[in-house]
Design a protein around this motif. Structure first.
Motif, short mmCIF file in Angstrom:
data_model
loop_
_atom_site.label_atom_id
_atom_site.label_comp_id
_atom_site.label_asym_id
_atom_site.label_seq_id
_atom_site.Cartn_x
_atom_site.Cartn_y
_atom_site.Cartn_z
N GLN A 278 -0.10 -5.42 8.90
CA GLN A 278 -0.14 -4.09 9.55
C GLN A 278 0.48 -2.99 8.70
N ASN A 279 1.09 -3.39 7.58
CA ASN A 279 1.77 -2.42 6.71
C ASN A 279 2.15 -3.14 5.43
N CYS A 280 2.59 -2.41 4.45
CA CYS A 280 3.10 -3.01 3.21
C CYS A 280 3.95 -1.94 2.51
N HIS A 281 4.69 -2.36 1.48
CA HIS A 281 5.29 -1.39 0.57
C HIS A 281 4.37 -1.24 -0.64
N PHE A 282 4.45 -0.10 -1.31
CA PHE A 282 3.56 0.08 -2.46
C PHE A 282 4.13 -0.50 -3.75
N GLU A 283 5.45 -0.75 -3.77
CA GLU A 283 6.03 -1.39 -4.96
C GLU A 283 5.90 -2.91 -4.84
N PHE B 102 14.32 -2.49 -1.73
CA PHE B 102 13.75 -1.79 -0.57
C PHE B 102 13.99 -2.67 0.66
N THR B 103 15.23 -2.69 1.08
CA THR B 103 15.66 -3.60 2.15
C THR B 103 14.75 -3.51 3.37
N GLY B 104 14.30 -4.66 3.80
CA GLY B 104 13.49 -4.72 5.01
C GLY B 104 12.00 -4.56 4.79
N GLU B 105 11.59 -4.29 3.56
CA GLU B 105 10.16 -4.05 3.30
C GLU B 105 9.45 -5.34 2.86
N VAL B 106 8.13 -5.30 2.90
CA VAL B 106 7.31 -6.44 2.52
C VAL B 106 6.29 -5.98 1.49
#
Ligand code: PGA
Length: 254
Positions: A63-68, A73-77
């Motif tokens: 449903q989402n992602c990080h671009f890096e 980026f704590t908590g990101e996927v």
């Protein structure tokens, strides 16, 4: 060749991993045979189980992602993480992320490009709020949103995206855009994609989303510029989602 339809279920923040498995199993049982594409977007934690359960019958996305690709980026996927568990698509810029989590046109653009580079299909979501629709000028606004999301994307890559038009006033409200309202916008987006990408635009599917259900799906899916649906509430009920796929079978039989 006409585009086949794409019916995608956005489960939002619903279902634990175990509940998600039960839901997708119910869905696999309820779904009719179809030549159209069926996709589901479970919460992150359920992705791996759902991927294992569906094999290649359904497209599974996040449903989402990080671009890096990695970093502090704590908590990101990240996209490589999603890819490794078998996700093949990702929602980008859903209005709930724009509204509650500070998603901007700029981050949507970065995520779209990063998803393509990682080999995932970005489902790029755009839509106007009710005040924006009432003010008029919403067609220009939607055009700006899509241009911003796709800024700098070369035609060679553009065929790999999906666009979802989701009027914010229709999401989760039970108020659906009429067939004519949805078609008006999707036709405009189709024309814009054609101007931006020429022939490469022909393969891009444009979905409608916002309170699509078993009752209104046939009319929306029969509209010439609508290639499918992004479905929230109704995708949590196997029979209702299956009925939407059946409606796609009926309106686009071959
Ligand atoms: P809804 O959600 O079908 O519940 O309106 C659609 C979406 O947010 O993708």
């Amino acid at each position: 060749m006409p585009r086949t339809k794409l019916l995608a279920g956005n489960w939002k923040m619903n279902k634990t991993p175990q509940e998600a498995l039960a839901l997708v199993q119910g869905l696999l049982e309820a779904l009719p045979e179809t030549r159209h594409t069926v996709a589901v977007f479970p919460p992150y934690l359920a992705l791996e189980r759902v991927v294992d359960a569906v094999g290649d019958r359904l497209l599974v996305g996040a449903q989402n992602c990080h671009f890096e690709a990695q970093g502090a980026f704590t908590g990101e996927v990240s996209l490589p993480m999603l890819s490794e568990v078998g996700a093949r698509a990702v929602l980008v810029g859903h209005s709930e992320r724009r509204q509650f989590f500070g998603e901007t046109d700029e981050s949507v653009n970065k995520k779209t490009k990063a998803a393509l580079a990682a080999g995932l299909i970005p489902f790029v979501c755009i839509g106007e709020t009710l005040p924006e629709r009432r003010q008029g000028g919403y067609l220009a606004l939607l055009e700006r949103q899509l241009r911003a999301a796709l800024d700098g994307l070369p035609a060679a890559a553009a065929g790999g995206i999906v666009v979802a038009y989701e009027p914010v006033w229709a999401i989760g409200t039970g108020v659906t855009a009429t067939d004519g309202e949805a078609e008006e916008v999707c036709a405009l987006l189709r024309a814009l994609l054609g101007r931006l990408y020429g022939e490469a635009a022909a393969g891009i599917r444009i979905l409608y989303g916002g309170s699509m259900n078993a009752q209104n799906a046939a009319g929306l899916l029969a509209s010439p510029s609508i290639d499918g649906g992004l479905i929230g509430g109704a995708s949590l009920k196997p029979q209702a989602f299956a009925a939407i796929v059946a409606a796609a079978n009926e309106v686009a039989a071959d």
